[in-house]
Scaffold this motif. Sequence first.
Motif, mmCIF file in Angstrom:
data_model
loop_
_atom_site.group_PDB
_atom_site.id
_atom_site.type_symbol
_atom_site.label_atom_id
_atom_site.label_comp_id
_atom_site.label_asym_id
_atom_site.label_seq_id
_atom_site.Cartn_x
_atom_site.Cartn_y
_atom_site.Cartn_z
ATOM 1 N N GLU A 29 -9.982 -1.261 -0.665
ATOM 2 C CA GLU A 29 -10.563 -2.185 0.315
ATOM 3 C C GLU A 29 -11.124 -1.416 1.503
ATOM 4 O OE1 GLU A 29 -7.307 -2.375 -0.584
ATOM 5 O OE2 GLU A 29 -7.270 -4.105 -1.925
ATOM 6 N N THR A 30 -10.383 -0.404 1.955
ATOM 7 C CA THR A 30 -10.836 0.402 3.087
ATOM 8 C C THR A 30 -12.087 1.180 2.730
ATOM 9 O OG1 THR A 30 -8.540 0.618 3.807
ATOM 10 C CG2 THR A 30 -10.115 2.138 4.763
ATOM 11 N N ALA A 31 -12.139 1.730 1.522
ATOM 12 C CA ALA A 31 -13.316 2.472 1.084
ATOM 13 C C ALA A 31 -14.537 1.554 0.994
ATOM 14 C CB ALA A 31 -13.047 3.135 -0.258
ATOM 15 N N LEU A 32 -14.350 0.359 0.468
ATOM 16 C CA LEU A 32 -15.464 -0.597 0.392
ATOM 17 C C LEU A 32 -15.925 -1.028 1.782
ATOM 18 C CD1 LEU A 32 -14.374 -2.813 -2.627
ATOM 19 C CD2 LEU A 32 -16.264 -1.172 -2.532
ATOM 20 N N LEU A 33 -14.979 -1.223 2.686
ATOM 21 C CA LEU A 33 -15.322 -1.581 4.065
ATOM 22 C C LEU A 33 -16.136 -0.463 4.712
ATOM 23 C CD1 LEU A 33 -15.054 -3.400 6.570
ATOM 24 C CD2 LEU A 33 -12.907 -2.221 7.054
ATOM 25 N N ALA A 34 -15.693 0.778 4.551
ATOM 26 C CA ALA A 34 -16.405 1.914 5.134
ATOM 27 C C ALA A 34 -17.813 2.043 4.549
ATOM 28 C CB ALA A 34 -15.610 3.197 4.897
ATOM 29 N N LEU A 35 -17.922 1.921 3.244
ATOM 30 C CA LEU A 35 -19.230 2.016 2.601
ATOM 31 C C LEU A 35 -20.155 0.889 3.071
ATOM 32 C CD1 LEU A 35 -21.032 3.464 0.584
ATOM 33 C CD2 LEU A 35 -20.041 2.047 -1.209
ATOM 34 N N ALA B 291 -21.347 16.584 10.805
ATOM 35 C CA ALA B 291 -21.245 15.140 10.565
ATOM 36 C C ALA B 291 -19.975 14.805 9.794
ATOM 37 C CB ALA B 291 -22.480 14.653 9.810
ATOM 38 N N ILE B 292 -19.610 15.640 8.823
ATOM 39 C CA ILE B 292 -18.379 15.404 8.063
ATOM 40 C C ILE B 292 -17.167 15.489 8.979
ATOM 41 C CG2 ILE B 292 -16.865 16.404 6.305
ATOM 42 C CD1 ILE B 292 -19.425 17.207 4.793
ATOM 43 N N VAL B 293 -17.129 16.497 9.836
ATOM 44 C CA VAL B 293 -15.992 16.668 10.749
ATOM 45 C C VAL B 293 -15.892 15.483 11.706
ATOM 46 C CG1 VAL B 293 -15.079 18.076 12.636
ATOM 47 C CG2 VAL B 293 -15.929 19.172 10.566
ATOM 48 N N ILE B 294 -17.012 15.047 12.250
ATOM 49 C CA ILE B 294 -16.992 13.893 13.153
ATOM 50 C C ILE B 294 -16.534 12.644 12.407
ATOM 51 C CG2 ILE B 294 -18.449 12.352 14.534
ATOM 52 C CD1 ILE B 294 -20.076 14.872 15.310
ATOM 53 N N GLY B 295 -17.023 12.466 11.181
ATOM 54 C CA GLY B 295 -16.589 11.322 10.380
ATOM 55 C C GLY B 295 -15.102 11.353 10.105
ATOM 56 N N LEU B 296 -14.569 12.525 9.779
ATOM 57 C CA LEU B 296 -13.132 12.658 9.551
ATOM 58 C C LEU B 296 -12.342 12.341 10.821
ATOM 59 C CD1 LEU B 296 -12.995 15.841 7.305
ATOM 60 C CD2 LEU B 296 -12.385 13.504 6.649
ATOM 61 N N LEU B 297 -12.847 12.778 11.961
ATOM 62 C CA LEU B 297 -12.179 12.457 13.232
ATOM 63 C C LEU B 297 -12.175 10.950 13.487
ATOM 64 C CD1 LEU B 297 -13.482 15.338 15.525
ATOM 65 C CD2 LEU B 297 -11.138 14.998 14.690
ATOM 66 N N TRP C 139 -9.611 9.460 11.109
ATOM 67 C CA TRP C 139 -8.261 9.770 11.604
ATOM 68 C C TRP C 139 -7.919 8.902 12.815
ATOM 69 C CZ3 TRP C 139 -6.984 11.864 16.406
ATOM 70 C CH2 TRP C 139 -5.642 12.175 16.562
ATOM 71 N N ALA C 140 -8.870 8.748 13.752
ATOM 72 C CA ALA C 140 -8.626 7.926 14.940
ATOM 73 C C ALA C 140 -8.381 6.468 14.553
ATOM 74 C CB ALA C 140 -9.797 8.041 15.919
ATOM 75 N N ALA C 141 -9.164 5.972 13.618
ATOM 76 C CA ALA C 141 -8.989 4.572 13.186
ATOM 77 C C ALA C 141 -7.632 4.375 12.548
ATOM 78 C CB ALA C 141 -10.109 4.183 12.214
ATOM 79 N N LYS C 142 -7.235 5.312 11.694
ATOM 80 C CA LYS C 142 -5.920 5.204 11.048
ATOM 81 C C LYS C 142 -4.792 5.335 12.074
ATOM 82 C CE LYS C 142 -6.715 4.505 6.730
ATOM 83 N NZ LYS C 142 -6.236 3.298 6.098
ATOM 84 N N THR C 143 -4.973 6.201 13.053
ATOM 85 C CA THR C 143 -3.964 6.377 14.092
ATOM 86 C C THR C 143 -3.814 5.106 14.935
ATOM 87 O OG1 THR C 143 -4.409 8.744 14.196
ATOM 88 C CG2 THR C 143 -3.298 7.787 16.082
ATOM 89 N N LEU C 144 -4.927 4.429 15.163
ATOM 90 C CA LEU C 144 -4.909 3.213 15.969
ATOM 91 C C LEU C 144 -4.488 1.993 15.167
ATOM 92 C CD1 LEU C 144 -8.130 3.796 18.054
ATOM 93 C CD2 LEU C 144 -5.762 3.990 18.827
ATOM 94 N N GLY C 145 -4.265 2.167 13.873
ATOM 95 C CA GLY C 145 -3.703 1.079 13.077
ATOM 96 C C GLY C 145 -4.658 0.364 12.157
ATOM 97 N N ALA C 146 -5.826 0.914 11.928
ATOM 98 C CA ALA C 146 -6.788 0.253 11.038
ATOM 99 C C ALA C 146 -6.359 0.395 9.589
ATOM 100 C CB ALA C 146 -8.177 0.863 11.218
#
Length: 65
Positions: free
Chosen positions: A3-9, A49-55, A58-65
């Motif tokens: 679900e998260t992958a589909l949301l991101a895409l 761009a990959i590094v920024i995307g990973l950040l 990570w921030a979204a997961k840390t904030l509870g997404a």
Amino acid sequence: MIETALLALGLVLIVEGLVYALAPSLIDQLLIALSALPVDARRVLGLIAIVIGLLFVWAAKTLGA
């Protein structure tokens, strides 16, 4: 997880679609500017761009997404 992958895409496609719909001539200029860059510079931009995307992920997961 899927679900998260589909949301991101879906979000990526929305943003990409907005750029093409609202500023198609800007895309042409961007492609011309990118083609003038050496391959190594484009590779570095891609890695940044990959590094920024990973950040962001990570921030979204840390904030509870």
